[in-house]
Motif scaffolding. Structure first.
Motif, PDB file in Angstrom:
ATOM      1  N   ASP A  73      23.955  25.567  56.465  1.00  0.00           N
ATOM      2  CA  ASP A  73      24.429  24.234  56.084  1.00  0.00           C
ATOM      3  C   ASP A  73      25.816  24.323  55.448  1.00  0.00           C
ATOM      4  O   ASP A  73      26.706  23.530  55.759  1.00  0.00           O
ATOM      5  N   LEU A  74      26.001  25.305  54.557  1.00  0.00           N
ATOM      6  CA  LEU A  74      27.291  25.453  53.877  1.00  0.00           C
ATOM      7  C   LEU A  74      28.391  25.831  54.868  1.00  0.00           C
ATOM      8  O   LEU A  74      29.458  25.219  54.891  1.00  0.00           O
ATOM      9  N   LEU A 119      34.287  18.652  48.509  1.00  0.00           N
ATOM     10  CA  LEU A 119      32.825  18.588  48.643  1.00  0.00           C
ATOM     11  C   LEU A 119      32.251  19.969  48.960  1.00  0.00           C
ATOM     12  O   LEU A 119      31.211  20.348  48.427  1.00  0.00           O
ATOM     13  N   GLU A 151      32.226  21.930  45.834  1.00  0.00           N
ATOM     14  CA  GLU A 151      31.177  21.421  44.949  1.00  0.00           C
ATOM     15  C   GLU A 151      29.801  21.889  45.399  1.00  0.00           C
ATOM     16  O   GLU A 151      28.993  22.360  44.603  1.00  0.00           O
ATOM     17  N   ARG A 152      29.541  21.752  46.682  1.00  0.00           N
ATOM     18  CA  ARG A 152      28.241  22.189  47.200  1.00  0.00           C
ATOM     19  C   ARG A 152      28.045  23.686  47.012  1.00  0.00           C
ATOM     20  O   ARG A 152      26.981  24.153  46.620  1.00  0.00           O
ATOM     21  N   ARG A 199      25.164  23.773  44.533  1.00  0.00           N
ATOM     22  CA  ARG A 199      23.909  23.743  45.303  1.00  0.00           C
ATOM     23  C   ARG A 199      23.529  25.094  45.863  1.00  0.00           C
ATOM     24  O   ARG A 199      22.368  25.492  45.819  1.00  0.00           O
ATOM     25  N   TYR A 200      24.478  25.793  46.450  1.00  0.00           N
ATOM     26  CA  TYR A 200      24.122  27.015  47.187  1.00  0.00           C
ATOM     27  C   TYR A 200      24.262  28.294  46.378  1.00  0.00           C
ATOM     28  O   TYR A 200      23.284  29.017  46.186  1.00  0.00           O
ATOM     29  N   GLN A 239      16.842  19.452  48.148  1.00  0.00           N
ATOM     30  CA  GLN A 239      16.591  18.594  49.303  1.00  0.00           C
ATOM     31  C   GLN A 239      15.110  18.626  49.682  1.00  0.00           C
ATOM     32  O   GLN A 239      14.400  19.591  49.423  1.00  0.00           O
TER      33      GLN A 239
END
Lengths: 222, 222
Positions: free
Chosen positions: A101-102, A123, A126-127, A131-132, B54
């Motif tokens: 996804d990244l 973005l 940031e992700r 997130r990752y 998610q």
């Protein structure tokens, strides 16, 4: 005839790059046939060698494999980079889907309108940082081992290194808050097969530039 | 603790529906938790349940699994719906990845602006009839067997019947040029576990409506 796997794609990263990484990490030599113009893709299509008329396509073990994940799963399993049982496999799959996804966000960046690039880049960072990367940092911290899953090199480690290097191309200091990922990057980069792939002259492809975007747009009509 | 897998998602199809199909086809009973408010979602994130923040989330065999493909791979592997060896697995993977690509268009459909909806349906119809269905029609014709791979029921069959029914909801006569797929659709629909899933009162979710789009937007997107 056994022969080396043969990769069909454009002469750039795109969806084939993770496959190049995995084969290289597994120490598997491979050949590449590059699609340079529209006619090359059309010929593959009319020859009937692309199951869904798309590339990547990898000729391996008598099969013409398409669909990036199908190809990666096959290579990972064949070369024992997919964990020792169903549960390890599940963890590897979860981790790899995250890095996919990244990296997917980064792959599309050069194709987006110029006026959205800055926003999209922000973005991605940031992700990556919220997130990752925290997930992988925590995984390494929790078990204290060198590899993400099962104390053994797997597809998840190769994919994560690829993702780290790609994000660093966007923002060189992106790992500053992730000490374990920094150590991970150092260790995995020094694995002989991977070290070789990271050296000039290997089949690793450079980041996609504007010139290559134009080539891709023409070939795939996008 | 019931021991049944527990699914957490919106009360609608989305990315969870294929997982529901596969569990049902495997004869596995499961529980569901529906996300109706942002607060519920935020709590899940805060409690550390969602690896990448998610859903889908499937709690199964002591794991909190996320990432649709990882979950599907695990269920298929566990319930022997993933072929008998690496090569069958590769073929199944190719098929389900193709199916997922077309399914993705259907997934995005409810979120396309009203003015673009017809174009989207046309695109789904075009891809189904020119790119995807011919592949499966040919496969069934060539080996003459009931199932797509290895003469044995697999996740490829489950995902294909799900896809056929989803496309038919948008393009009712889409199978008119595909006699093998018409037979396949009937045969799969009559397999006991699938037949049960297709009956009213099963966990199968209806096509997405405005309320679903509203809830999805409120809970997950905003």
């Amino acid at each position: 005839m056994a022969g080396k796997p043969k990769l069909h794609y454009t002469k750039g990263r795109g969806k084939m790059e993770s496959i190049r990484w995995l084969l290289a990490a597994a120490g598997v030599e491979f050949e590449e046939e590059f699609i340079e113009k529209k006619e090359d893709l059309e010929k593959l299509r009319s020859d009937g060698v692309l199951l869904f008329q798309q590339v990547p396509m990898v000729e391996i073990d008598g099969m013409r494999l398409v669909q990036t994940r199908a190809i990666l799963s096959y290579i990972a399993a064949k070369y024992n980079l997919y964990g020792k049982d169903l549960k390890e496999r599940a963890w590897i799959d979860m981790y790899v889907e995250g890095t996919t996804d990244l990296m997917g966000m980064i792959m599309y960046l050069p194709f987006q309108p110029a006026d959205t690039k800055e926003k999209n880049l922000a973005l991605i960072i940031e992700r990556a940082t919220t997130r990752y990367f925290p997930v992988y940092e925590k995984a390494l911290k929790d078990h204290g081992q060198d590899y993400l899953v099962g104390n053994k090199l797997s597809w998840a480690d190769v994919h994560l290194l690829e993702a780290i290097l790609m994000v660093e191309e966007c923002k060189p200091d992106v790992l500053s808050a992730f000490p374990l990922l920094q150590a991970f990057k150092g260790k995995i980069s020094n694995i002989p097969t991977i070290k070789k792939f990271l050296q000039p002259g290997s089949q690793r492809k450079p980041p996609t530039d504007e010139k290559f975007v134009a080539v891709v747009r023409k070939i795939f009509n996008i | 603790m019931s021991g049944k897998p527990r699914l957490t998602y919106l009360n609608g199809r989305g990315r969870m529906e294929t997982i529901r199909w596969l569990l049902a086809a495997a004869g596995v009973e499961f529980e569901e938790v529906y996300l109706e408010t942002k607060e519920q979602y935020n709590k899940l994130v805060k409690d550390g349940f969602l690896l990448f923040q998610q859903v889908p989330l499937v709690e199964i065999d002591g794991m909190k699994m996320v990432q649709t493909r990882a979950i599907l791979n695990y269920i298929a592997g566990k319930y022997n719906l993933y072929g008998k060896d690496l090569k069958e697995r590769a073929l199944i993977d190719m098929y389900v990845e193709g199916i997922a690509d077309l399914m993705q268009m259907i997934l995005m459909f409810p979120f396309t602006p009203p003015g673009e909806k017809q174009k989207s349906v046309d695109s789904i119809k075009e891809k189904a009839t020119n790119r995807y269905f011919p592949v499966f029609e040919k496969a069934l014709k060539q080996h003459g067997q009931d199932f797509l791979v290895g003469n044995k029921f697999s996740r490829a069959d489950v995902q294909l019947i799900e896809l056929i029914l989803a496309v038919e909801e948008k393009v009712p006569d889409v199978l008119s040029g595909f006699p093998q797929l018409q037979v396949f659709k009937t045969k799969m629909s009559n397999m006991p576990t699938i037949k049960k899933f297709l009956q009213p009162g099963s966990p199968r979710k209806p096509p997405p409506d405005d309320h679903y789009v509203e809830t999805a937007t409120k809970v997950l997107i905003k």
